[in-house]
Write an enzyme that holds these catalytic residues in place. Structure first.
Site, PDB file in Angstrom:
ATOM      1  N   GLU A 114      27.538  47.139  57.047  1.00  6.76           N
ATOM      2  CA  GLU A 114      26.589  47.555  58.159  1.00  6.76           C
ATOM      3  C   GLU A 114      26.322  46.432  59.329  1.00  6.76           C
ATOM      4  OE1 GLU A 114      24.469  48.213  53.834  1.00  6.76           O
ATOM      5  OE2 GLU A 114      26.309  47.128  54.901  1.00  6.76           O
TER       6      GLU A 114
ATOM      7  N   THR B 107      50.033  46.106  22.761  1.00  8.52           N
ATOM      8  CA  THR B 107      48.810  45.520  23.815  1.00  8.52           C
ATOM      9  C   THR B 107      48.100  46.923  24.350  1.00  8.52           C
ATOM     10  OG1 THR B 107      49.489  43.317  24.293  1.00  8.52           O
ATOM     11  CG2 THR B 107      47.831  44.261  25.951  1.00  8.52           C
TER      12      THR B 107
ATOM     13  N   PRO C  24      53.959  47.282  24.291  1.00  6.58           N
ATOM     14  CA  PRO C  24      53.183  48.664  23.714  1.00  6.58           C
ATOM     15  C   PRO C  24      52.285  48.312  22.636  1.00  6.58           C
ATOM     16  CG  PRO C  24      55.761  48.291  22.947  1.00  6.58           C
ATOM     17  CD  PRO C  24      55.270  47.361  24.209  1.00  6.58           C
TER      18      PRO C  24
ATOM     19  N   HIS D 123      28.866  42.159  55.660  1.00 10.74           N
ATOM     20  CA  HIS D 123      28.827  43.591  55.271  1.00 10.74           C
ATOM     21  C   HIS D 123      29.050  44.617  56.144  1.00 10.74           C
ATOM     22  CE1 HIS D 123      26.453  42.019  51.152  1.00 10.74           C
ATOM     23  NE2 HIS D 123      27.689  41.497  51.361  1.00 10.74           N
TER      24      HIS D 123
ATOM     25  N   LEU E  17      54.241  37.683  37.735  1.00  9.02           N
ATOM     26  CA  LEU E  17      52.960  38.589  37.827  1.00  9.02           C
ATOM     27  C   LEU E  17      52.115  38.455  39.245  1.00  9.02           C
ATOM     28  CD1 LEU E  17      51.277  37.767  34.220  1.00  9.02           C
ATOM     29  CD2 LEU E  17      53.036  39.692  34.969  1.00  9.02           C
TER      30      LEU E  17
ATOM     31  N   ARG F 223      54.403  39.911  45.430  1.00 10.76           N
ATOM     32  CA  ARG F 223      55.459  39.497  46.521  1.00 10.76           C
ATOM     33  C   ARG F 223      56.059  40.396  47.223  1.00 10.76           C
ATOM     34  NH1 ARG F 223      57.400  38.843  41.621  1.00 10.76           N
ATOM     35  NH2 ARG F 223      59.371  39.788  41.016  1.00 10.76           N
TER      36      ARG F 223
END
Length: 345
Positions: free
Chosen positions: A53, A291, A289, A51, A209, A212
């Site tokens: 910290e 969705t 459109p 983390h 999707l 790249r």
């Protein structure tokens, strides 16, 4: 001398370096300060890693380590108090002997949610909270929304022509946005946990999707296919990255394909519930459109990014969705593309 707020703003700058690498954890930055001088700084770099910290304290030079017992550590989010993938940061602060902690905002995650502050205070550490709170909340708006609303942070995105069409007529895909905008969209994809489209978009465009055109972790690909009508040969299913298929029939894992049975009776809400159960912190919806409109009509969205090619007109085509209850926050131009950014109100 720098103020508490300025040191917190440095925490936020550092935290942003973890964008696209730490989800479903929050982005967090930390700086260690002695008499107005930063002697250590760090951020949460990757999911499962140390983390902020831990990294900040570890970065303190050997000759400065005696100064820790008279220093202040600034951290944009409450230090954790539980054992997860790493030990509690509050324990490390106490063990190191840092006498003062300045916290940007309290952590809404149930395993933390005030417990880190309580542990520090009980050990005699002085804790100040609420410094730069609004900025720290905005930084992790995805994380806060996920835990407080029990749904992903939802970003709607579409590209439209100057006369409000998202597609033309016929089988060929209408290319609307330019090369620079496409690269920016791939950056957006790398910053979110998931990208989602519906069955019709997969059938029409056969998209990959992926991200790249930009660096960073690829998003989880989410496909809405209620009746499981899509062919497994579609490009979105081909590589080894995780694909979540929201459907009304089964829960099943087949390699990289995760079939998630979803209640579509209340379309947008059912999808939100399914993605929350899949631990998806945020989702960029690039669907058609229908969705997109369903999420707007249900009021289940947080941001919208509308790309308009101001020089492209088509005589006929599919109408873009109609944005409702949105506030324009900013606009940018990339060549002939205008990008309007909205927030839900």
């Amino acid at each position: 001398m720098a103020t508490d707020l300025q040191f917190m703003q440095r925490c936020i700058q550092l935290a942003q370096l973890g964008a696209g690498h730490v989800a479903p954890n929050p982005m967090v930055g930390a700086v260690v300060v002695h008499n107005g001088r930063i002697i250590g700084e760090g951020y949460h770099e990757r999911y499962g890693g140390p983390h902020a910290e831990v990294n900040a304290i570890a970065s303190v030079a050997e000759e400065d380590r005696p100064l820790l017992k008279s220093s202040t550590i600034y951290v944009s989010l409450e230090p954790c108090a539980h054992f997860g993938k790493t030990p509690p940061c509050s324990d490390l602060i106490i063990h190191t002997g840092i006498p003062e902690v300045v916290v940007g905002i309290r952590d809404p995650f149930p395993a933390v949610d005030g417990k880190g502050i309580e542990k520090l205070t009980a050990a005699g550490v002085k804790v100040q909270t609420g410094v730069g709170e609004d900025e720290c909340r905005f930084l992790n708006r995805r994380f806060f929304g996920f835990h407080q609303k029990q749904r992903p942070y939802i970003i709607l995105k579409w590209a439209q022509t100057a006369n409000g069409k998202v597609d033309g007529v016929g089988e060929d895909r209408l290319l609307i946005s330019g090369d620079l905008t496409n690269r920016l969209v791939h950056r957006w994809r790398s910053e979110e946990a998931a990208i989602m489209v519906g069955r019709k978009t997969v059938e029409k465009d056969d998209p990959l999707l992926d991200n790249r055109l930009w660096t960073g972790n690829p998003p989880i690909r989410v496909v809405i296919d209620a009746d499981l009508r899509l062919s497994p040969g579609r490009r979105v299913f081909r590589d080894t990255g995780r694909v979540v298929i929201l459907n009304g029939r089964k829960d099943e894992v087949q390699g990289n394909l995760h079939f998630k049975k979803t209640d579509f009776s209340n379309f947008a809400a059912g999808i939100c519930r399914a993605l929350y159960e899949e631990n998806v912190l945020s989702v960029l919806i690039e669907g058609g459109p229908e969705t997109l409109q369903s999420f707007m009509d249900a009021g289940l969205w947080d941001e919208a990014r509308v790309i308009t090619n101001t020089s492209l007109h088509v005589s006929q085509g599919l109408d873009a969705p109609k944005l409702s209850r949105g506030r324009l926050s900013r606009t940018m131009d990339l060549g002939s593309d205008r990008i309007d950014f909205y927030t839900s109100i």
